[in-house]
Scaffold this active site. Structure first.
Site, short mmCIF file in Angstrom:
data_model
loop_
_atom_site.label_atom_id
_atom_site.label_comp_id
_atom_site.label_asym_id
_atom_site.label_seq_id
_atom_site.Cartn_x
_atom_site.Cartn_y
_atom_site.Cartn_z
N CYS A 116 -9.74 1.96 -7.70
CA CYS A 116 -8.51 1.16 -7.65
C CYS A 116 -7.81 1.34 -6.31
O CYS A 116 -7.39 0.37 -5.68
CB CYS A 116 -7.58 1.56 -8.81
SG CYS A 116 -6.11 0.52 -8.97
N CYS A 117 -7.69 2.59 -5.85
CA CYS A 117 -7.05 2.85 -4.57
C CYS A 117 -7.84 2.22 -3.42
O CYS A 117 -7.26 1.76 -2.44
CB CYS A 117 -6.93 4.36 -4.34
SG CYS A 117 -5.58 5.14 -5.23
N CYS A 205 2.06 4.53 -6.82
CA CYS A 205 2.07 3.43 -7.77
C CYS A 205 2.69 3.87 -9.09
O CYS A 205 2.54 5.03 -9.51
CB CYS A 205 0.64 2.93 -8.02
SG CYS A 205 -0.09 2.09 -6.60
N CYS A 208 0.61 5.71 -11.78
CA CYS A 208 -0.03 6.95 -11.33
C CYS A 208 0.96 8.00 -10.86
O CYS A 208 0.58 9.01 -10.28
CB CYS A 208 -1.01 6.63 -10.19
SG CYS A 208 -2.26 5.41 -10.63
N CYS A 233 -5.71 9.65 -2.19
CA CYS A 233 -6.08 8.26 -2.49
C CYS A 233 -7.24 7.78 -1.63
O CYS A 233 -7.81 6.73 -1.89
CB CYS A 233 -4.89 7.34 -2.30
SG CYS A 233 -4.27 7.28 -0.61
#
EC number: 1.8.4.10
Length: 244
Positions: A116-117, A205, A208, A233
């Site tokens: 995702c990162c 985010c 997170c 990340c």
């Protein structure tokens, strides 16, 4: 000047020097394509120092699409406070759509935050830094002793350099502590993200990031379901490996 000899020269100019001296060196050595990365957290200190040296400092931030509403509001407050031309980097829409269609919006709780990162942060950053000669980050050694303990004031960026071009990275706040940062913010009455007043020490985010408890390290509020050595990340991962 060859990349390695230039790095030696930069290290000699920046090692164990003040953040302001490091920033001045960066502006002098890279007058054109030098960019400052602002996360919308306590690296407001970096923005303030850089702006006072060069009001035309180029600043970008990464909008992952999953930030807290308070962070978006703070980014706009900083833009107005310093009259910055704040460039907002966003992930590729098609790539993000494919990812969320296949895995949903919260797959990172099961298989980790890396993918995702990579889409939301690393890809837009890589595209931006391809145009840069050097960039400035707000990294500090005390943010993550397990991964950033040997953070230098300036280094070659092993994550985003290419065969065609060496990218340099400045870390002016490397030797500042969280206490130093907050003393600076309070003494100068800088604007800051209101989430800090709600127990958020390290802000990323929304899904997170969570507040920390008393006596917890600030990074324990990030990706809390993962091991400490995984709490990066990917923006600086290759540089961390290179230092080990």
């Amino acid at each position: 000047m060859q990349a390695n000899s230039r790095l030696v020269s930069l290290v000699e100019a920046c090692e164990q020097r003040s953040p302001q001296h490091i920033l001045k060196t960066a502006f002098e050595q890279f007058p054109n394509e030098l960019w400052l990365s602002f996360s919308g957290a306590d690296d407001i200190v970096l923005v303030d120092m850089a702006w006072k040296i060069n009001p035309q400092v180029k600043v970008f931030t990464i909008d992952t699409g999953r930030l807290h509403s308070q962070t978006y509001q703070f980014l706009e407050q900083v833009r107005n406070h310093y009259s910055l031309q704040l460039e907002v980097l966003c992930p590729d829409g098609d790539e993000l759509k494919r990812f969320t269609s296949q895995k949903g919006l919260f797959s990172f709780y099961q298989d980790g935050h890396s993918e995702c990162c990579s889409i939301r942060k690393i890809a837009p950053l890589r595209k931006k830094l391809a145009q840069a000669d050097a960039w400035i980050t707000g990294q500090r050694k005390d943010q993550s002793p397990s991964t950033r303990n040997f953070l230098p004031e300036v280094e070659v960026d092993n994550s985003f350099s290419s065969q065609e071009k060496t990218l340099y990275k400045f870390n002016p706040l490397a030797n500042m502590t969280s206490e130093d940062v907050w003393n600076y913010i309070r003494a100068l009455e800088l604007p800051y993200n209101p989430l800090h007043s709600k127990g958020y020490s390290s802000i990323g985010c929304e899904p997170c990031t969570r507040p920390i408890l008393p006596n917890q390290h600030e990074r324990e509020g990030r990706w809390w379901w993962e091991q400490a050595e995984q709490k990066e990340c990917g923006l600086h991962a290759a540089d961390i490996i290179a230092r080990d």
